[in-house]
Design a protein around this motif. Structure first.
Motif, PDB file in Angstrom:
ATOM      1  N   ALA A  73      55.954  20.859  52.858  1.00 45.36           N
ATOM      2  CA  ALA A  73      54.506  20.474  53.819  1.00 45.36           C
ATOM      3  C   ALA A  73      54.807  18.691  53.173  1.00 45.36           C
ATOM      4  N   ILE A  75      53.718  16.795  51.632  1.00 48.03           N
ATOM      5  CA  ILE A  75      51.737  16.880  50.930  1.00 48.03           C
ATOM      6  C   ILE A  75      52.647  16.033  49.162  1.00 48.03           C
ATOM      7  N   THR A  76      53.268  16.498  48.361  1.00 52.51           N
ATOM      8  CA  THR A  76      54.073  15.999  47.295  1.00 52.51           C
ATOM      9  C   THR A  76      55.331  15.377  46.938  1.00 52.51           C
ATOM     10  N   TYR A  77      55.533  14.301  46.930  1.00 56.23           N
ATOM     11  CA  TYR A  77      56.726  13.567  46.815  1.00 56.23           C
ATOM     12  C   TYR A  77      57.690  14.030  45.799  1.00 56.23           C
TER      13      TYR A  77
ATOM     14  N   LEU B 103      43.671  17.281  51.117  1.00 60.81           N
ATOM     15  CA  LEU B 103      44.244  15.907  50.896  1.00 60.81           C
ATOM     16  C   LEU B 103      46.137  17.152  50.881  1.00 60.81           C
ATOM     17  N   LYS B 104      45.527  18.155  49.835  1.00 64.48           N
ATOM     18  CA  LYS B 104      46.083  18.877  48.544  1.00 64.48           C
ATOM     19  C   LYS B 104      47.184  20.306  49.854  1.00 64.48           C
ATOM     20  N   VAL B 106      46.596  19.858  53.524  1.00 66.18           N
ATOM     21  CA  VAL B 106      46.969  19.689  55.204  1.00 66.18           C
ATOM     22  C   VAL B 106      47.331  18.527  54.677  1.00 66.18           C
ATOM     23  N   TYR B 107      48.638  18.328  55.486  1.00 63.71           N
ATOM     24  CA  TYR B 107      49.685  16.858  55.802  1.00 63.71           C
ATOM     25  C   TYR B 107      48.960  15.951  56.569  1.00 63.71           C
ATOM     26  N   LEU B 108      48.366  14.622  55.375  1.00 60.55           N
ATOM     27  CA  LEU B 108      48.016  13.797  56.341  1.00 60.55           C
ATOM     28  C   LEU B 108      48.696  11.961  56.239  1.00 60.55           C
ATOM     29  N   LYS B 262      52.337   7.772  46.475  1.00 59.05           N
ATOM     30  CA  LYS B 262      53.678   8.963  45.741  1.00 59.05           C
ATOM     31  C   LYS B 262      52.669   9.284  44.982  1.00 59.05           C
ATOM     32  N   MET B 265      49.324  12.759  44.537  1.00 54.04           N
ATOM     33  CA  MET B 265      49.042  14.049  44.605  1.00 54.04           C
ATOM     34  C   MET B 265      48.230  14.748  43.804  1.00 54.04           C
ATOM     35  N   ASP B 266      49.670  13.832  42.612  1.00 51.28           N
ATOM     36  CA  ASP B 266      49.068  14.602  41.121  1.00 51.28           C
ATOM     37  C   ASP B 266      47.992  13.845  40.696  1.00 51.28           C
TER      38      ASP B 266
END
Lengths: 266, 268
Positions: A73, A75-77, B103-104, B106-108, B262, B265-266
């Motif tokens: 998706a 969202i994560t790389y 953000l986790k 939906v892609y923005l 990058k 999100m983690d």
């Protein structure tokens, strides 16, 4: 990328550093030579997904299903490997990106804006979403008053009507009742006929069997196999049963193979 | 560094419509679920202004630094942009960390997230400035002939805040204590900036130090344009310092944002 491919993963690796506390995290981010222990969520995933295909992903908890869907998706790389995606991806987890303090109507509008739709486009799709979600007057109530089933209905209705090229469904239908699940299945079949691609992450093996073109079995971040549902699902179910009977120590040493379970149970 | 700037600018330019609509929606949604809704954007500042006015004008008998305007008018013209700045400093820092729910799932494009908070605050700020002008005229005061220069100072604030949100949002994700430090710093800034008291009587050495406060430049600029009729060209020395700082902040902010994006999100 080849024509007709929607997603192409090449040796995707994703590792999560396991920081012990906040100080450790800061050190890990700032010091270039400090490497904390890592958890490998995905360990070299290859995947070619065709347009108009429905792929199921199956695996135990923690096998990397959600990590993989969130990488597809965008969202994560990933930490390693390459990913090519052709088209707009929309991920739908249970109540994906919906805000508990907004009403159903406001959520439809908000999600539309998030995904970059114009006012007119949102106005056009709203009646269809309301009709599909079929939650009556609750659509004007804040989401925090919804049952989990109602959230899932609205979430699914919103996601499918925003019309992505690739739809990822991450265990989102588990809470819907049978009639709604049927409705969703019909809608997804319609998607498929329009050449859209669906990634379906679920533990509902019957749905997966009826519905998917291929199923991918993930175990500890590795692919054990991608084949037709009837060749994967039964072996997987037997594996899961055996795995549950093992002690923790046995589990960590356990290296299942698809071939072993196929020979034994097919 | 320049490729980082390029990515940040390009992502925002390509998604400018989406970014502005999100900002607009969020400036309204802040007060969702309250009975008075958008009006809260005015009630809260009004109450604060009333308190400061009472303390400084009635209690401490602070005089307006120049004749011609009552203290309250002088103060409002400085404090309204400060309300925008202080809120945006906080919201900018929290823009990525506090948005994890969306953000986790939906892609923005990530670069638009810090910057949309700047614009969502700007919308409220513009309405507040309308109210300020209404108050000035209704109380029988007039504005200077340099009032047309006001948009320049608003532009200054927006530019500074854009660099700031890019920088601070990335730092907050990595180092959460930043948020706590910031709250303390903002409180300090309120008293060392020319908001509720005039700094004209301070010793030269202290004034020279305070000159480096970027907010002093824009807040004083609001008063210069609206009340005093002092032109932009007369404060060019302070402007140089301000723009130098703003450009450095933007370059730094873009680099830090791209360096950590990058991992966002983690970590959230």
């Amino acid at each position: 990328m080849n024509l007709g491919l929607a997603v192409k993963c090449n040796k995707i690796v994703k590792k999560y550093p396991m920081y012990k506390g906040n100080y450790d995290r800061l050190k890990g981010l700032l010091l270039p030579y400090y490497h904390p222990e890592e958890f490998t969520a995905l360990n070299g995933i290859d995947l070619e997904l065709h347009k108009g295909e429905i792929l199921g992903i199956i695996g135990l908890n923690g096998s990397g299903k959600s990590t993989l869907s969130s990488i597809i998706a965008g969202i994560t790389y990933p930490d390693g490997g390459t990913l090519e995606v052709d088209g707009e991806v929309s991920m739908m987890a249970a109540s994906a990106g919906l805000d508990n303090y907004l009403t159903g109507m406001e959520n439809i509008k908000y999600k539309g804006i998030l995904l970059g739709f114009s006012k007119a486009e949102i106005a056009e799709m709203t009646p269809d979403i309301i009709k599909f979600a079929d939650i009556g007057e609750h659509i004007h109530m804040p989401l925090r008053t919804y049952s989990s089933g109602m959230k899932s209905r609205l979430g699914f209705a919103v996601s499918v009507h925003m019309n992505p090229d690739i739809l990822i469904i991450d265990e989102a239908l588990a809470v819907g009742d049978n009639s709604f699940t049927d409705k969703c299945m019909n809608k997804m079949n319609e998607f498929k006929e329009n050449g859209k691609t669906i990634v379906f992450v679920s533990h509902a093996v019957t749905q997966m069997n009826d519905f998917c073109d291929r199923v991918m079995w993930l175990h500890k971040g590795k692919t054990l196999g991608i084949e037709k549902p009837e060749k994967i699902i039964n072996p997987y179910c037997w594996f899961a049963r055996e795995f549950n009977g093992l002690t923790n120590e046995e589990r960590s040493r356990f290296e299942p193979t698809l071939q072993f379970y196929q020979e034994k149970y097919l | 560094m320049f490729s980082a700037v390029k990515t940040v600018v390009k992502e925002n330019w390509d998604n400018r419509v989406r970014m502005v609509r999100l900002a607009n929606y969020e400036s309204k949604a802040q007060n969702n679920g309250t009975v008075f809704g958008f009006l809260w954007n005015f009630f809260n500042p009004a109450l604060q202004i009333l308190v400061y006015w009472f303390v400084f004008s009635i209690g401490l008998q602070v005089n307006p630094p120049r004749a011609g305007y009552p203290y309250i008018i002088w103060m409002i013209v400085g404090i309204i942009p400060w309300f925008y700045i202080s809120a945006a400093l906080q919201q900018g820092a929290m823009s990525i960390f506090g948005y994890s729910g969306v953000l986790k799932k939906v892609y923005l494009p990530l670069a638009i997230v810090p910057i949309k908070t700047v614009f969502s605050g700007l919308i409220t700020h513009i309405w507040s400035m309308v109210v300020v002008f209404v108050i000035i005229f209704c109380s029988g005061n007039t504005v200077s002939d340099k009032v047309y220069q006001l948009p320049y100072y608003t532009f200054c604030i927006v530019c500074f805040l854009i660099g700031w949100s890019l920088f601070s949002s990335a730092i907050t994700v990595v180092f959460k204590d930043f948020q706590k430090i910031l709250t303390a710093v903002i409180r300090l800034l309120f008293y060392i900036s020319p908001i509720v008291w005039d700094q004209g009587n301070l010793p030269q050495a202290v004034q020279g130090f305070f000159k480096w406060n970027p907010f002093a430049y824009v807040l004083q600029g609001y008063r210069n344009a609206i009340l005093y009729g002092v032109s932009i060209s007369e404060t060019i020395d302070t402007a140089k310092g301000f723009w130098l700082l703003t450009i450095i902040l933007f370059l730094l902010g873009s680099s830090v944002h791209m360096k950590f994006r990058k991992k966002f999100m983690d970590l959230i």
